[in-house]
Design a protein around this motif. Structure first.
Motif, PDB file in Angstrom:
ATOM      1  N   GLY A  51       8.710  18.712  52.850  1.00 21.69           N
ATOM      2  CA  GLY A  51       9.395  17.749  52.004  1.00 21.69           C
ATOM      3  C   GLY A  51       9.400  18.224  50.559  1.00 21.69           C
ATOM      4  N   PHE A  52       9.900  17.369  49.686  1.00 19.46           N
ATOM      5  CA  PHE A  52      10.014  17.689  48.271  1.00 19.46           C
ATOM      6  C   PHE A  52       9.454  16.531  47.451  1.00 19.46           C
ATOM      7  CE2 PHE A  52      13.292  19.875  50.595  1.00 19.46           C
ATOM      8  CZ  PHE A  52      13.191  21.172  50.113  1.00 19.46           C
ATOM      9  N   VAL A  53       8.704  16.873  46.429  1.00 18.26           N
ATOM     10  CA  VAL A  53       8.127  15.872  45.535  1.00 18.26           C
ATOM     11  C   VAL A  53       8.550  16.233  44.114  1.00 18.26           C
ATOM     12  CG1 VAL A  53       6.000  14.863  44.636  1.00 18.26           C
ATOM     13  CG2 VAL A  53       6.151  15.480  47.040  1.00 18.26           C
ATOM     14  N   THR A  54       9.112  15.265  43.408  1.00 12.58           N
ATOM     15  CA  THR A  54       9.492  15.473  42.010  1.00 12.58           C
ATOM     16  C   THR A  54       8.503  14.737  41.135  1.00 12.58           C
ATOM     17  OG1 THR A  54      11.813  15.563  42.675  1.00 12.58           O
ATOM     18  CG2 THR A  54      11.358  15.258  40.335  1.00 12.58           C
ATOM     19  N   MET A  55       7.864  15.499  40.259  1.00  6.96           N
ATOM     20  CA  MET A  55       6.891  14.930  39.337  1.00  6.96           C
ATOM     21  C   MET A  55       7.588  14.600  38.016  1.00  6.96           C
ATOM     22  SD  MET A  55       4.234  14.895  41.240  1.00  6.96           S
ATOM     23  CE  MET A  55       2.949  14.417  40.103  1.00  6.96           C
ATOM     24  N   ALA A  56       6.954  13.785  37.195  1.00  3.64           N
ATOM     25  CA  ALA A  56       7.553  13.347  35.934  1.00  3.64           C
ATOM     26  C   ALA A  56       7.658  14.476  34.919  1.00  3.64           C
ATOM     27  CB  ALA A  56       6.761  12.186  35.349  1.00  3.64           C
ATOM     28  N   SER A  57       6.739  15.433  34.963  1.00  8.16           N
ATOM     29  CA  SER A  57       6.782  16.530  33.996  1.00  8.16           C
ATOM     30  C   SER A  57       6.377  17.844  34.654  1.00  8.16           C
ATOM     31  CB  SER A  57       5.852  16.245  32.814  1.00  8.16           C
ATOM     32  OG  SER A  57       4.508  16.337  33.231  1.00  8.16           O
ATOM     33  N   VAL A  58       6.661  18.920  33.952  1.00 10.17           N
ATOM     34  CA  VAL A  58       6.296  20.250  34.440  1.00 10.17           C
ATOM     35  C   VAL A  58       4.779  20.407  34.458  1.00 10.17           C
ATOM     36  CG1 VAL A  58       6.534  22.726  34.007  1.00 10.17           C
ATOM     37  CG2 VAL A  58       8.473  21.230  33.616  1.00 10.17           C
ATOM     38  N   LYS A  59       4.093  19.841  33.466  1.00 11.17           N
ATOM     39  CA  LYS A  59       2.623  19.913  33.422  1.00 11.17           C
ATOM     40  C   LYS A  59       1.999  19.263  34.655  1.00 11.17           C
ATOM     41  CE  LYS A  59       1.360  20.224  28.575  1.00 11.17           C
ATOM     42  NZ  LYS A  59       0.680  19.558  27.468  1.00 11.17           N
ATOM     43  N   GLU A  60       2.534  18.108  35.020  1.00 10.85           N
ATOM     44  CA  GLU A  60       2.019  17.411  36.201  1.00 10.85           C
ATOM     45  C   GLU A  60       2.296  18.204  37.469  1.00 10.85           C
ATOM     46  OE1 GLU A  60       3.840  13.584  35.915  1.00 10.85           O
ATOM     47  OE2 GLU A  60       2.398  12.852  34.450  1.00 10.85           O
ATOM     48  N   ALA A  61       3.454  18.829  37.538  1.00  9.51           N
ATOM     49  CA  ALA A  61       3.787  19.657  38.702  1.00  9.51           C
ATOM     50  C   ALA A  61       2.839  20.854  38.792  1.00  9.51           C
ATOM     51  CB  ALA A  61       5.239  20.130  38.612  1.00  9.51           C
ATOM     52  N   ASP A  62       2.559  21.470  37.649  1.00 10.84           N
ATOM     53  CA  ASP A  62       1.615  22.589  37.630  1.00 10.84           C
ATOM     54  C   ASP A  62       0.221  22.143  38.045  1.00 10.84           C
ATOM     55  OD1 ASP A  62       3.583  24.375  36.823  1.00 10.84           O
ATOM     56  OD2 ASP A  62       3.126  24.135  34.684  1.00 10.84           O
ATOM     57  N   ARG A  63      -0.171  20.944  37.613  1.00  8.55           N
ATOM     58  CA  ARG A  63      -1.475  20.396  38.002  1.00  8.55           C
ATOM     59  C   ARG A  63      -1.535  20.160  39.514  1.00  8.55           C
ATOM     60  NH1 ARG A  63      -1.992  16.807  33.706  1.00  8.55           N
ATOM     61  NH2 ARG A  63      -1.303  15.081  34.987  1.00  8.55           N
ATOM     62  N   CYS A  64      -0.443  19.679  40.082  1.00  7.45           N
ATOM     63  CA  CYS A  64      -0.400  19.468  41.539  1.00  7.45           C
ATOM     64  C   CYS A  64      -0.571  20.776  42.288  1.00  7.45           C
ATOM     65  CB  CYS A  64       0.924  18.820  41.938  1.00  7.45           C
ATOM     66  SG  CYS A  64       1.049  17.093  41.494  1.00  7.45           S
ATOM     67  N   ILE A  65       0.107  21.809  41.802  1.00  5.03           N
ATOM     68  CA  ILE A  65      -0.024  23.113  42.461  1.00  5.03           C
ATOM     69  C   ILE A  65      -1.463  23.612  42.339  1.00  5.03           C
ATOM     70  CG2 ILE A  65       0.664  25.540  42.359  1.00  5.03           C
ATOM     71  CD1 ILE A  65       3.476  24.542  41.530  1.00  5.03           C
TER      72      ILE A  65
END
Length: 129
Positions: free
Chosen positions: A94-108
């Motif tokens: 699936g795909f998850v869209t985070m509110a910001s790039v920082k949050e996406a990097d934190r998820c990774i």
């Protein structure tokens, strides 16, 4: 007389019955080309870096569970769980869209190779084509 038998084979291009695969292939290629041209024309075609590809999901996982798992690292804007149309079960990604790039990097960083519903999931940023 083997050449006579070949003309009556099921795979012959002179067969009167249409191949079910040929029709399917045509519709798939048509839909793919349409979606590609639409994405090039739209303004949101570029990925700002906050869209994540998640794989290794259990067939039992729900959008709500996926959102809850990712919300530990930030604000989840959207969750798209790819579902099999016939069985209505998750296809395992699936795909998850985070509110910001920082949050996406934190998820990774913190959720990649984590366990969700007994399965190890992997997370990557969606790359633009």
């Amino acid at each position: 007389m083997p050449w006579l038998m070949m003309s009556y084979s099921r795979r012959s291009r002179y067969s009167l019955s249409p191949s079910p695969y040929r029709r399917y292939d045509r519709s798939v290629s048509r839909s793919l080309s349409r979606s590609r041209s639409r994405s090039r024309d739209s303004s949101d075609a570029e990925n700002p870096g906050n869209n994540l590809y998640v794989t290794g999901l259990s067939t039992r996982v729900t959008k709500r569970e996926l959102e809850k798992h990712f919300s530990t690292e930030g604000t989840v804007e959207d969750v798209h769980l790819v579902i099999d149309p016939w069985s209505r079960e998750s296809r395992g990604f699936g795909f998850v869209t985070m509110a910001s790039v920082k949050e996406a990097d934190r998820c990774i960083k913190y959720l990649n190779h984590s366990v969700l519903e007994g399965r190890v999931i992997t997370i990557e940023k969606v790359s633009c084509v």
